[in-house]
Write a protein that holds these residues in place. Structure first.
Motif, short mmCIF file in Angstrom:
data_model
loop_
_atom_site.label_atom_id
_atom_site.label_comp_id
_atom_site.label_asym_id
_atom_site.label_seq_id
_atom_site.Cartn_x
_atom_site.Cartn_y
_atom_site.Cartn_z
N LEU A 28 -6.06 -1.55 -8.30
CA LEU A 28 -5.39 -2.48 -7.40
C LEU A 28 -3.86 -2.39 -7.44
O LEU A 28 -3.21 -2.29 -6.39
CB LEU A 28 -5.82 -3.91 -7.73
N LEU A 29 -3.27 -2.43 -8.63
CA LEU A 29 -1.81 -2.54 -8.71
C LEU A 29 -1.09 -1.30 -8.16
O LEU A 29 -0.24 -1.44 -7.27
CB LEU A 29 -1.40 -2.82 -10.16
N PRO A 30 -1.40 -0.08 -8.62
CA PRO A 30 -0.71 1.08 -8.02
C PRO A 30 -1.04 1.27 -6.54
O PRO A 30 -0.18 1.65 -5.74
CB PRO A 30 -1.23 2.27 -8.84
N SER A 31 -2.31 0.98 -6.14
CA SER A 31 -2.71 1.16 -4.75
C SER A 31 -1.99 0.18 -3.83
O SER A 31 -1.54 0.55 -2.74
CB SER A 31 -4.22 1.00 -4.60
N LEU A 32 -1.88 -1.06 -4.25
CA LEU A 32 -1.16 -2.05 -3.45
C LEU A 32 0.31 -1.66 -3.32
O LEU A 32 0.92 -1.83 -2.26
CB LEU A 32 -1.29 -3.44 -4.07
N PHE A 33 0.87 -1.13 -4.41
CA PHE A 33 2.26 -0.64 -4.36
C PHE A 33 2.38 0.51 -3.36
O PHE A 33 3.30 0.53 -2.53
CB PHE A 33 2.69 -0.19 -5.76
N GLY A 34 1.44 1.47 -3.42
CA GLY A 34 1.46 2.60 -2.48
C GLY A 34 1.30 2.17 -1.04
O GLY A 34 2.01 2.65 -0.15
#
Length: 459
Positions: A28-34
């Motif tokens: 979730l965290l890196p994907s939401l950032f991307g």
């Protein structure tokens, strides 16, 4: 029979898989950032932009005075090492997989790098042949490349967070039943579409290239996505509309581009040359978008996403990948784009080549009842060289309906040699120059009647 048993076993195994909190957070965290960086629209006072675009434009403004020199000397270094490798094959290049991939190229690409670097030096110092460094040729390419280098610098180091942590797997599983029947492509290609549509066409091509080299797309799928889904961004469409004085019609103008683009993307992957490109993977990858019978699309997508995130590696791994992507673009793309783009612009600006070959199009435009057909005809095909040129040629046309048609068509054609086309040719995606030209013609033939029909409905 053995395959059926294996599939049943795999489905049973997937059903029993559970999603742990650590894996979910790593997805979730890196994907939401991307997603935020590449896809989230922000109103910046004049038009909508994405965080990637805002960061890039800030750096371009800060480094404007330095970028021409940076671009020139990157080309000089690239060509120097390429020539050294071709003649002497030094051990430090031969023993490095990265350096060898950058500088061990064919005679054809070596020649283009040398030519591109010569053009860059002429343009930077305003010396040599005026036709090379003029404001209509070399300076145009310098303007493109100084912007491109920053776009790719920022995108290369942020791209891993969009492609490595599961967001493409998640949406691929959910959207497969929509994307596959419409475009004969995997569901994950929807992220490519959004990244280029909202952001930058060249970034979309690089995302596709990375996915192909990682084994997520076949050669046919990658070629179709890069040539049909790598559309131009909304802000760029607004710029073209402004150049042609049809920006007061922008909602209808953009809707026309979307309709023509979607229809083209539905047809072109189903016909040659795209349909004849082998459906083979560049490397083996066991990712599957097919959802097991006893599982929901959401849960299957989440399982696949978490699995992908767990294998993404550390922050250092993302930096390493970003560095390799950027070096591959900087040392490979810049001199070759400079050579191809400058030569193409010289032909477009200083010869009557496009005026001559566009003559058969004049009767077609007249049949479609477009005013000033003779003036508009060259603009329908010169977009193969660069996307700005049709708008430049059509800006002097008095009939607004004709300017509307040329502007929309140029933004749907999307295959142009100065940037995107060369980026595709130097990639490992199995696309040849004649493929690009044929696909450009196909997009033109499919899109032109649609755009003209809509134009006649509103004018």
């Amino acid at each position: 029979m053995s395959n059926q048993v294996e599939n049943l076993s795999n489905n049973s195994q997937h059903t029993e898989e559970k999603i742990d909190k650590h894996g979910l957070m790593k997805f979730l965290l890196p994907s939401l950032f991307g997603v935020f960086i590449f896809l989230f629209p922000i109103f910046d006072g004049e038009t909508f932009n994405i965080p990637l675009g805002i960061i890039t434009e800030f750096i371009i403004d800060a480094l404007t005075a330095w970028l021409p020199a940076i671009v020139t000397y990157i080309m000089v270094i690239s060509t120097l090492f390429t020539v050294v490798q071709a003649i002497f094959k030094p051990a430090f290049i031969e023993k490095s997989a990265l350096l060898k991939s950058l500088f061990n190229v064919s005679i054809f690409w070596t020649t283009l790098r040398v030519l591109g670097t010569i053009f860059a030096i002429m343009t930077f110092y305003n010396v040599g042949i005026e036709g090379v460094y003029s404001e209509l040729t070399g300076q145009v390419m310098f303007g493109l490349l100084t912007s491109l280098i920053v776009w790719f610098f920022v995108a290369s180091f942020l791209m891993p967070y969009l492609i490595n942590f599961g967001v493409m797997e998640f949406f691929g599983s959910i959207l497969r039943n929509v994307i596959k029947p419409l475009f004969t492509l995997p569901g994950r290609s929807a992220i490519d579409l959004l990244a280029s549509w909202i952001g930058n066409v060249n970034v979309g091509v690089v995302i596709t290239r990375e996915q192909y080299e990682s084994g997520f797309y076949t050669g046919r799928e990658a070629a179709a996505i890069a040539t049909c889904f790598s559309t131009v961004s909304l802000p760029f469409c607004l710029v073209i509309a402004g150049m042609l004085n049809v920006d007061h019609m922008f909602p209808v103008f953009y809707l026309t581009i979307v309709i023509a683009g979607v229809v083209s993307a539905m047809i072109i992957p189903r016909i040659p040359p795209i349909s004849k490109i082998p459906n083979k993977y560049y490397t083996e990858n066991h990712f599957q978008e097919d959802v097991p019978e006893n599982m929901s699309k959401f849960k299957w997508g989440l399982l696949q996403a978490v699995k992908r995130a767990k294998s993404a590696g550390s922050f250092k791994d993302q930096l390493k990948q970003g560095n390799e992507i950027f070096l591959g673009i900087a040392f490979v793309l810049l001199p070759q784009v400079m050579a191809i783009g400058t030569l193409a612009l010289i032909i477009a600006e200083f010869t009557s080549f496009f005026q001559v070959i566009s003559q058969p199009i004049v009767p077609l435009l007249e049949l479609m009842q477009l005013p000033e057909a003779a003036a508009a005809a060259p603009a329908t095909i010169i977009g193969f060289i660069d996307m700005f040129l049709p708008a430049v040629l059509a800006s002097g046309i008095e009939a607004e309906i004709t300017r509307f048609v040329i502007g929309a068509l140029s933004l749907v054609q999307i295959i142009y040699l100065t940037e995107m086309g060369t980026l595709l040719l130097i990639s490992k995606i199995p696309v040849k120059a004649w493929h690009l030209f044929v696909i450009f013609l196909q997009r033109t033939i499919i899109s032109l009647p649609i755009i003209v029909l809509i134009a006649h409905m509103i004018y």
